[in-house]
Design a protein around this motif. Structure first.
Motif, short mmCIF file in Angstrom:
data_model
loop_
_atom_site.label_atom_id
_atom_site.label_comp_id
_atom_site.label_asym_id
_atom_site.label_seq_id
_atom_site.Cartn_x
_atom_site.Cartn_y
_atom_site.Cartn_z
N PHE A 36 5.24 5.03 -0.04
CA PHE A 36 4.34 4.64 -1.11
C PHE A 36 3.06 5.45 -1.04
O PHE A 36 2.62 5.85 0.04
CB PHE A 36 3.99 3.15 -1.02
CG PHE A 36 5.18 2.25 -1.01
CD1 PHE A 36 5.72 1.81 0.19
CD2 PHE A 36 5.78 1.87 -2.20
CE1 PHE A 36 6.83 0.98 0.20
CE2 PHE A 36 6.90 1.05 -2.18
CZ PHE A 36 7.43 0.62 -0.99
N GLN A 38 -1.02 5.25 -2.24
CA GLN A 38 -2.06 4.36 -2.75
C GLN A 38 -3.38 5.11 -2.85
O GLN A 38 -3.86 5.67 -1.86
CB GLN A 38 -2.24 3.13 -1.87
CG GLN A 38 -3.19 2.11 -2.48
CD GLN A 38 -3.33 0.84 -1.67
OE1 GLN A 38 -3.28 0.86 -0.44
NE2 GLN A 38 -3.53 -0.29 -2.35
N LYS A 42 -6.58 1.16 -6.27
CA LYS A 42 -5.37 1.06 -7.10
C LYS A 42 -4.22 0.42 -6.33
O LYS A 42 -4.22 0.37 -5.10
CB LYS A 42 -4.93 2.46 -7.56
CG LYS A 42 -5.97 3.18 -8.40
CD LYS A 42 -6.20 2.48 -9.73
CE LYS A 42 -7.12 3.29 -10.63
NZ LYS A 42 -7.39 2.59 -11.92
N ALA A 43 -3.24 -0.04 -7.09
CA ALA A 43 -2.03 -0.59 -6.48
C ALA A 43 -1.20 0.53 -5.88
O ALA A 43 -1.28 1.69 -6.33
CB ALA A 43 -1.21 -1.34 -7.52
N PRO A 44 -0.40 0.22 -4.88
CA PRO A 44 0.53 1.23 -4.37
C PRO A 44 1.48 1.68 -5.47
O PRO A 44 1.76 0.96 -6.43
CB PRO A 44 1.28 0.49 -3.26
CG PRO A 44 0.38 -0.63 -2.86
CD PRO A 44 -0.31 -1.03 -4.13
N SER A 46 5.36 3.47 -5.82
CA SER A 46 6.59 3.80 -5.10
C SER A 46 6.96 5.26 -5.32
O SER A 46 7.00 5.72 -6.46
CB SER A 46 7.72 2.88 -5.56
OG SER A 46 7.39 1.53 -5.34
N TYR A 49 12.74 6.06 -1.93
CA TYR A 49 13.52 4.98 -1.32
C TYR A 49 14.75 5.59 -0.67
O TYR A 49 15.07 6.76 -0.91
CB TYR A 49 13.91 3.92 -2.36
CG TYR A 49 14.86 4.43 -3.43
CD1 TYR A 49 14.37 5.09 -4.56
CD2 TYR A 49 16.23 4.27 -3.32
CE1 TYR A 49 15.22 5.58 -5.53
CE2 TYR A 49 17.09 4.75 -4.28
CZ TYR A 49 16.58 5.39 -5.39
OH TYR A 49 17.43 5.87 -6.35
N GLN A 55 11.89 8.01 -6.59
CA GLN A 55 11.79 7.03 -7.65
C GLN A 55 11.71 7.77 -8.98
O GLN A 55 11.21 8.91 -9.05
CB GLN A 55 10.53 6.17 -7.48
CG GLN A 55 10.57 5.20 -6.34
CD GLN A 55 11.38 3.94 -6.65
OE1 GLN A 55 11.91 3.76 -7.74
NE2 GLN A 55 11.52 3.09 -5.66
N TYR A 87 2.01 5.25 2.80
CA TYR A 87 2.60 4.24 3.68
C TYR A 87 4.12 4.39 3.70
O TYR A 87 4.74 4.61 2.65
CB TYR A 87 2.29 2.82 3.20
CG TYR A 87 0.84 2.42 3.24
CD1 TYR A 87 0.01 2.59 2.14
CD2 TYR A 87 0.30 1.85 4.40
CE1 TYR A 87 -1.32 2.20 2.18
CE2 TYR A 87 -1.03 1.47 4.44
CZ TYR A 87 -1.84 1.65 3.33
OH TYR A 87 -3.16 1.27 3.37
N GLN A 89 7.68 2.21 4.77
CA GLN A 89 8.13 0.82 4.87
C GLN A 89 9.62 0.80 5.21
O GLN A 89 10.41 1.50 4.59
CB GLN A 89 7.91 0.08 3.54
CG GLN A 89 8.38 -1.37 3.55
CD GLN A 89 9.04 -1.79 2.24
OE1 GLN A 89 9.50 -0.96 1.45
NE2 GLN A 89 9.11 -3.09 1.99
#
Lengths: 107, 119
Positions: A36, A38, A42-44, A46, A49, A55, A87, A89
């Protein structure tokens, strides 16, 4: 819980550079790894994956690789809008867990 | 276009209750999970839990089990995160995100709701 460790924690680079961020899992997670981006306030967002799948809408300058415990995110030809915190995950086992983040700054 | 729109910023006192929301649109709300993620000031991302609005199956991270309640109302395509008694340490930005599965792969994120708890 699975621990995710990113390195480096911060990174300085110039516009046009190619950079690589590493993410290590405390145990094997197959390819259940996401990345991700960020930006401040602001919001993360994507990016990747399954360790290496982009994405929808994410430019191909972002690429991911790895399997098992060691993963990388590579960003080519850095532009001003790419300077952000990244980040990783894992979602191999519950609860999902994030790395501590890598702050990419302009040199 | 997939969108997750969260409720606005909140300022509360310790001990007060709170329920924040996340409204999904542009997709079948009951076909995906909704996750909640916490980001404390200047810190990283923490997975709180996830709910499947299609069946109300809910999973919490052990760190948040018993501390918050996640729920959803599929009739209005909205998921919720609530506290019964806030603490100062609950001060954070809270994000909802659409999850492909209950295991944690997410694709779309809400804009975030800032919760400030202060006396």
């Amino acid at each position: 819980d699975i621990q995710m460790t990113q390195s480096p924690s911060s990174l300085s680079a110039s516009v046009g550079d190619r950079v690589t961020i590493t993410c290590r899992a405390s145990q094997g997670i197959s390819n259940y790894l996401a990345w991700f981006q960020q930006k401040p306030g602001k919001a993360p967002k994507s990016l990747i994956y399954a360790a290496s799948s982009l994405q929808s809408g994410v430019p191909s300058k972002f690429s991911g690789s790895g399997s098992g415990t060691d993963f990388t995110l590579t960003i080519s030809s850095l532009q001003p809008e790419d300077f952000a915190t990244y980040y990783c995950q894992q979602y191999n086992s519950y609860p999902p867990s994030f790395g501590q983040g890598t702050k990419l700054e302009i040199k | 276009e997939v969108q997750l729109v969260q409720s606005g910023a909140e300022v509360k006192k310790p001990g007060e209750s709170l329920k924040i929301s996340c409204k999904g649109s542009g997709y079948s709300f009951t076909s995906y999970w909704i996750a909640w993620v916490r980001q404390m000031p200047g810190k990283g991302l923490e997975w709180m839990g996830v709910i499947y609005p299609g069946g109300s199956d809910t999973r919490y991270s052990p760190s948040f089990q018993g501390q918050v309640t996640i729920s959803a109302d599929k009739s209005i395509s909205t998921a919720y995160l609530q506290w019964s008694s806030l603490k100062a340490s609950d001060t954070a930005m809270y994000y909802c995100a659409r999850s492909i599965s209950g295991a944690g792969r997410v694709d779309y994120w809400g804009q975030g709701t800032l919760v400030t708890v202060s006396s």
